[in-house]
Design a protein around this motif. Sequence first.
Motif, mmCIF file in Angstrom:
data_model
loop_
_atom_site.group_PDB
_atom_site.id
_atom_site.type_symbol
_atom_site.label_atom_id
_atom_site.label_comp_id
_atom_site.label_asym_id
_atom_site.label_seq_id
_atom_site.Cartn_x
_atom_site.Cartn_y
_atom_site.Cartn_z
ATOM 1 N N LEU A 375 0.857 -1.180 0.000
ATOM 2 C CA LEU A 375 0.000 0.000 0.000
ATOM 3 C C LEU A 375 0.901 1.241 0.000
ATOM 4 O O LEU A 375 1.852 1.316 0.770
ATOM 5 N N TYR A 380 -2.578 5.357 3.034
ATOM 6 C CA TYR A 380 -2.891 4.584 4.218
ATOM 7 C C TYR A 380 -3.992 5.298 5.012
ATOM 8 O O TYR A 380 -4.030 6.515 5.098
ATOM 9 N N SER A 381 -4.923 4.532 5.539
ATOM 10 C CA SER A 381 -6.007 5.143 6.307
ATOM 11 C C SER A 381 -6.114 4.487 7.675
ATOM 12 O O SER A 381 -5.746 3.326 7.844
ATOM 13 N N ASP A 382 -6.636 5.244 8.640
ATOM 14 C CA ASP A 382 -6.855 4.680 9.970
ATOM 15 C C ASP A 382 -8.195 3.957 10.032
ATOM 16 O O ASP A 382 -8.559 3.416 11.053
ATOM 17 N N GLU A 383 -8.938 3.987 8.919
ATOM 18 C CA GLU A 383 -10.249 3.337 8.923
ATOM 19 C C GLU A 383 -10.240 2.071 8.077
ATOM 20 O O GLU A 383 -9.854 2.088 6.913
ATOM 21 N N ILE A 384 -10.675 0.993 8.699
ATOM 22 C CA ILE A 384 -10.673 -0.311 8.035
ATOM 23 C C ILE A 384 -11.517 -0.264 6.752
ATOM 24 O O ILE A 384 -11.140 -0.828 5.725
ATOM 25 N N LEU A 387 -9.541 1.126 3.953
ATOM 26 C CA LEU A 387 -8.518 0.178 3.474
ATOM 27 C C LEU A 387 -9.169 -0.942 2.670
ATOM 28 O O LEU A 387 -8.631 -1.385 1.654
ATOM 29 N N ASN A 388 -10.335 -1.380 3.121
ATOM 30 C CA ASN A 388 -11.040 -2.420 2.370
ATOM 31 C C ASN A 388 -11.489 -1.922 1.000
ATOM 32 O O ASN A 388 -11.473 -2.674 0.030
ATOM 33 N N ARG A 391 -8.539 -2.189 -1.172
ATOM 34 C CA ARG A 391 -8.291 -3.590 -1.509
ATOM 35 C C ARG A 391 -9.288 -4.068 -2.568
ATOM 36 O O ARG A 391 -8.923 -4.727 -3.529
ATOM 37 N N ILE A 408 -6.529 -10.388 -2.614
ATOM 38 C CA ILE A 408 -5.580 -9.279 -2.480
ATOM 39 C C ILE A 408 -5.260 -9.095 -0.996
ATOM 40 O O ILE A 408 -6.161 -8.948 -0.174
ATOM 41 N N SER A 409 -3.991 -9.142 -0.663
ATOM 42 C CA SER A 409 -3.568 -8.870 0.705
ATOM 43 C C SER A 409 -2.735 -7.605 0.717
ATOM 44 O O SER A 409 -1.702 -7.537 0.047
ATOM 45 N N LEU A 410 -3.209 -6.608 1.461
ATOM 46 C CA LEU A 410 -2.422 -5.384 1.590
ATOM 47 C C LEU A 410 -1.321 -5.627 2.606
ATOM 48 O O LEU A 410 -1.575 -6.169 3.674
#
Lengths: 432, 126
Positions: A375, A380-384, A387-388, A391, A408-410
């Motif tokens: 990533l 980059y984010s502090d919120e899941i 991030l999803n 992805r 996909i794995s970040l």
Amino acid sequence: MIWNEPMECMSRDQMHELQSRRLKDMIVRVYHNVEFYRRKMQELGLEPGDIQTIDDLVKLPFTTKQDLRDNYPFGLFAVPKSEVVRVHASSGTTGKSTVVAYTRKDVDIFSEVVARCLCCSGVTKHDTVQVAYGYGLFTGGLGLHYGAEKLGAAVVPISGGNTEKQITLLQDFGSTVLACTPSYAAYLAEAIAEAGIDAAELPLRVGVFGAEPWSVEMRAKIEEGLKIKAFDIYGLSEIIGPGVSNSCEQQNGLHVAEDHFVPEILDPNTLKQVAPGVTGELVFTTITKEAMPLLRYRTRDLSSLDYSPCECGRTNVRMAKIFGRSDDMLIIRGVNVFPSQVESVLLEIPEAKPIYMLIVDRKGTMDTLEIQVELDEKYYSDEIAELNNIRNKIKHKVESVLGVSVIISLVEHKTIKRSEGKAQRVIDKRKI
Amino acid sequence: MVIKQLSVFLQNELGRLEEVTDILYKHNINISACSIAETAEYGVLRMIVSDADKAAAALKENDFSVKTSDVICVETPDVPGELHKSLQLLTGAGINLSYMYGYSNGGTARLIMKVSDPAKAIQLLK
């Protein structure tokens, strides 16, 4: 049962004579009609008259997948477009896929060689063949379809996927033959068991599986799971599609339709022919095809050749079951995947760096492709949820190009190993 | 009040979190609140630290993916219904809550909230 005894059981001398005659004829056509080959031959100082017997194959230039891409879409045609009755395109390649074409006679050859393969697998006109290969640009579906019709069997053209329906038709239509990829066959076996159906109760008796490498262990597993005899069909769209070769009841190599497609095994480094029995890169020359004949096409598949007569009665050369590839192309559930395709997709996505690792595995019976992506720290984010979203965006784009589902794995940036030279981008954990 | 929160992207890997605390310790940075949101492959560590900018710089130097973002800290009496009242106010004003974490001690509860409009949320919750 042998479908075409004169062609499948002739002496080696007769085959040599036939191949030589057909090669000479093909070289004349190619030299005069395909600029690409004429130029290549001229560069080597070759004229059609220099090719007299099949032993002269070694003088001829090679053809690679890149050559097909460079001449996309119709640059390698050896006949006027009006003679072409069908085109196919290879599976899973990015942007410019490679196109192949057939004249009416080529379609007849295609049907003929697939009919041979089915016959080689013990299929007869009394059988019902469920074709669960994809229909479309991919040669699998239509190839098996025409071959089975030529044989006189009843075809169920269900195409790929739709597992519930596959099972219903296996029951209701009483299909006796299943044609699909080995991984899908294994998946079907599981689904049938999960549905509480006893495979032994189904009329299914033969499987004709191909389009991806599979092991002898996998074959045993499928045979046990579906209570059938499984056969290996080999082919590639560039040469014709499925039907290039097929295993017989001896399960000791695949008989090549060498009156149409002449195989060679080369040392991939020196590009010199190796002795029978020695493993190397499989190369084919098509000697009868009209629309798009190919000289010494490098398949990148690794195999070996056995010219000894087979107990089944066929004298056609046998190629060993494919067990690997000489380049980095991955075959995931029958689809060709190049690491470079992943890279080009990632380059279009700002949130991802074009730094990745492909991890291929086999979970149960299905191939899985995990792509670890770094990533970009800016995104980059502090919120899941955010991030999803990233992805899923990557997943969607990659899948639309590759034509195969991926995980996909970040991963954290700078955690994928950098390389100075040729990067290691693939970890293949499959045990084939 | 609006405060700065530090968050770190972490792979699920043994010892990765400990590397973060090691760096913060070496830079003499105190952690006053923290939480981890985890998924199957990675986690997001969120912290309130004594010096967010200094901590972010130190972690970046060690190749961590970090981000500072504005969150609000809400202090309420530690009695039933207080969180509910706060949330009612936010909902009424159409302010979304992404996540929160907190604790209570000595009759006071403190909650860290990530909301869609921190300034407005602070006004409401005063």
